[in-house]
Scaffold this active site. Structure first.
Site, PDB file in Angstrom:
ATOM      1  N   TYR A   1      31.687  27.419  31.889  1.00 33.01           N
ATOM      2  CA  TYR A   1      32.005  28.314  33.012  1.00 33.01           C
ATOM      3  C   TYR A   1      31.483  27.727  34.333  1.00 33.01           C
ATOM      4  O   TYR A   1      32.202  27.665  35.338  1.00 33.01           O
ATOM      5  CB  TYR A   1      31.379  29.679  32.730  1.00 33.01           C
ATOM      6  CG  TYR A   1      31.673  30.741  33.752  1.00 33.01           C
ATOM      7  CD1 TYR A   1      32.896  31.401  33.771  1.00 33.01           C
ATOM      8  CD2 TYR A   1      30.725  31.101  34.710  1.00 33.01           C
ATOM      9  CE1 TYR A   1      33.163  32.387  34.713  1.00 33.01           C
ATOM     10  CE2 TYR A   1      30.976  32.085  35.657  1.00 33.01           C
ATOM     11  CZ  TYR A   1      32.193  32.731  35.653  1.00 33.01           C
ATOM     12  OH  TYR A   1      32.459  33.706  36.588  1.00 33.01           O
TER      13      TYR A   1
ATOM     14  N   LYS B   1      33.562  26.447  37.627  1.00 34.49           N
ATOM     15  CA  LYS B   1      33.362  27.045  38.952  1.00 34.49           C
ATOM     16  C   LYS B   1      32.900  25.992  39.964  1.00 34.49           C
ATOM     17  O   LYS B   1      33.263  26.057  41.139  1.00 34.49           O
ATOM     18  CB  LYS B   1      32.366  28.209  38.860  1.00 34.49           C
ATOM     19  CG  LYS B   1      32.876  29.392  38.032  1.00 34.49           C
ATOM     20  CD  LYS B   1      34.154  29.971  38.606  1.00 34.49           C
ATOM     21  CE  LYS B   1      34.579  31.275  37.962  1.00 34.49           C
ATOM     22  NZ  LYS B   1      35.853  31.781  38.506  1.00 34.49           N
TER      23      LYS B   1
HETATM   24  P1  NAD Z   1      37.651  40.615  34.781  1.00 33.24           P
HETATM   25  O1  NAD Z   1      37.505  40.052  33.413  1.00 33.24           O
HETATM   26  O2  NAD Z   1      37.495  42.071  35.005  1.00 33.24           O
HETATM   27  O3  NAD Z   1      39.040  40.171  35.419  1.00 33.24           O
HETATM   28  C1  NAD Z   1      39.584  38.891  35.236  1.00 33.24           C
HETATM   29  C2  NAD Z   1      41.080  38.998  35.313  1.00 33.24           C
HETATM   30  O4  NAD Z   1      41.638  37.693  35.076  1.00 33.24           O
HETATM   31  C3  NAD Z   1      41.650  39.924  34.238  1.00 33.24           C
HETATM   32  O5  NAD Z   1      42.640  40.734  34.823  1.00 33.24           O
HETATM   33  C4  NAD Z   1      42.259  38.960  33.236  1.00 33.24           C
HETATM   34  O6  NAD Z   1      43.333  39.488  32.521  1.00 33.24           O
HETATM   35  C5  NAD Z   1      42.704  37.832  34.153  1.00 33.24           C
HETATM   36  N1  NAD Z   1      42.928  36.604  33.427  1.00 33.24           N
HETATM   37  C6  NAD Z   1      42.103  35.992  32.550  1.00 33.24           C
HETATM   38  N2  NAD Z   1      42.683  34.914  32.035  1.00 33.24           N
HETATM   39  C7  NAD Z   1      43.916  34.817  32.593  1.00 33.24           C
HETATM   40  C8  NAD Z   1      44.992  33.914  32.463  1.00 33.24           C
HETATM   41  N3  NAD Z   1      44.939  32.887  31.618  1.00 33.24           N
HETATM   42  N4  NAD Z   1      46.112  34.117  33.203  1.00 33.24           N
HETATM   43  C9  NAD Z   1      46.201  35.164  34.037  1.00 33.24           C
HETATM   44  N5  NAD Z   1      45.205  36.057  34.211  1.00 33.24           N
HETATM   45  C10 NAD Z   1      44.087  35.886  33.487  1.00 33.24           C
HETATM   46  O7  NAD Z   1      36.624  39.786  35.657  1.00 33.24           O
HETATM   47  P2  NAD Z   1      36.060  39.955  37.141  1.00 33.24           P
HETATM   48  O8  NAD Z   1      34.610  40.197  37.001  1.00 33.24           O
HETATM   49  O9  NAD Z   1      36.885  40.859  37.969  1.00 33.24           O
HETATM   50  O10 NAD Z   1      36.213  38.448  37.633  1.00 33.24           O
HETATM   51  C11 NAD Z   1      37.186  38.008  38.544  1.00 33.24           C
HETATM   52  C12 NAD Z   1      36.822  36.599  38.992  1.00 33.24           C
HETATM   53  O11 NAD Z   1      35.536  36.613  39.606  1.00 33.24           O
HETATM   54  C13 NAD Z   1      36.724  35.594  37.833  1.00 33.24           C
HETATM   55  O12 NAD Z   1      37.226  34.344  38.249  1.00 33.24           O
HETATM   56  C14 NAD Z   1      35.227  35.497  37.595  1.00 33.24           C
HETATM   57  O13 NAD Z   1      34.865  34.264  37.029  1.00 33.24           O
HETATM   58  C15 NAD Z   1      34.700  35.658  39.012  1.00 33.24           C
HETATM   59  N6  NAD Z   1      33.310  36.098  39.091  1.00 33.24           N
HETATM   60  C16 NAD Z   1      32.929  37.311  38.568  1.00 33.24           C
HETATM   61  C17 NAD Z   1      31.592  37.688  38.682  1.00 33.24           C
HETATM   62  C18 NAD Z   1      31.089  39.003  38.169  1.00 33.24           C
HETATM   63  O14 NAD Z   1      29.872  39.207  38.191  1.00 33.24           O
HETATM   64  N7  NAD Z   1      31.935  39.912  37.716  1.00 33.24           N
HETATM   65  C19 NAD Z   1      30.672  36.826  39.282  1.00 33.24           C
HETATM   66  C20 NAD Z   1      31.106  35.615  39.772  1.00 33.24           C
HETATM   67  C21 NAD Z   1      32.435  35.258  39.683  1.00 33.24           C
END
Ligand code: NAD
Length: 246
Positions: free
Chosen positions: A154, A158
């Protein structure tokens, strides 16, 4: 007040969590959004909740598949017009320490989080270049800056997104296409809901602002970077983490 009237955005992974908050904020600011997700029904539902076809459409694609991505970009152009704002938000984690991490775990995370962004950027940038205008915002993570035990795949994806952001920012700057990254810290979504309460408590102790972030905390910055207020910002990583990483 941020004004995105007339703008068309494509948000990957926009059916829930951070992506959904970004899509909602773009619509509130007057823009129209194509929500792209693996689950077409969830994307369609989210679009319906944002006001339906005049405001948002839901499309199905797995971002790791270049042909599927090209098809949803074509469909967005047909239904809404050319993409002005691309938000690469789709992402997933498959955690494990390196010695126990399978090749499949590694490949899945790199394919979705990093190659997925390459696929979408490639699919929208030619049209943006012709129009000499565009905004791309990639959602990375603070762990792309710091690394994290159990998240080599991961964190590498990133960190890779940050290299991708800066390279594409340099390639596309002369065509007035601005490319930035947003690095959230710990944000309360279904991704972090899986953490035990004790872990969440320990995390809070590391955050100077004393709380986990919300999807809206991230969405505000994404929309700012997509707006005319950010006309002179490109190639940057904006950290949204309550001060955790300084
Ligand atoms: P989440 O799991 O709620 O949402 C992720 C979304 O991406 C989901 O709708 C999922 O269906 C979609 N997805 C996954 N694989 C896919 C694919 N192959 N094709 C199309 N869509 C796909 O997660 P989130 O927490 O809302 O995260 C959103 C972004 O933010 C991600 O990139 C995550 O790495 C990043 N992020 C999240 C956090 C956190 O603390 N939640 C922190 C840092 C970064």
């Amino acid at each position: 007040m941020i004004d995105l009237h007339g703008a068309v955005a494509l948000v990957t992974g926009g059916s829930r969590g951070i992506g959904r908050a970004v899509a909602a904020r773009i619509v509130e600011s007057g823009g129209r959004v194509a929500i792209v997700g693996r689950d077409g029904a969830a994307a369609a539902n989210a679009a319906e909740e944002l006001g339906g076809v005049d405001r948002a459409i839901g499309l199905q694609a797995d971002v790791s598949q270049g042909q599927q991505v090209a098809a949803v970009v074509t469909e967005t152009e047909k239904q809404l017009g050319p993409v002005d704002i691309l938000v690469n938000n789709a992402g997933l984690a498959r955690d494990g320490v390196v010695v126990r991490m399978s090749e499949e775990q590694w490949d899945t995370v790199l394919d979705v989080n990093l190659k997925g962004a390459f696929n979408t950027i490639k699919a929208v940038s030619r049209s943006m270049m012709k129009r000499r205008s565009g905004r791309i915002v990639n959602i990375t993570s603070v762990v792309g800056l710091t690394g994290n035990r159990g998240q080599a795949n991961y964190a590498a994806s990133k960190a890779g997104l940050i290299g991708l952001t800066k390279s594409v920012a340099k390639e596309l700057a002369s065509r007035n296409i601005l490319v930035n990254a947003v690095a959230p810290g710990f944000i309360t979504t279904e991704m972090t809901d899986e953490l035990p309460e004790a872990t969440r408590e320990a995390l809070r102790d590391q955050i100077p602002l004393g709380r986990l972030g919300t999807p809206e905390d991230v969405a505000g910055v994404v929309v700012f970077l997509s707006s005319p207020l950010a006309d002179y910002i490109t190639g940057q990583v904006v950290v949204v983490d309550g001060g955790m990483v300084m």
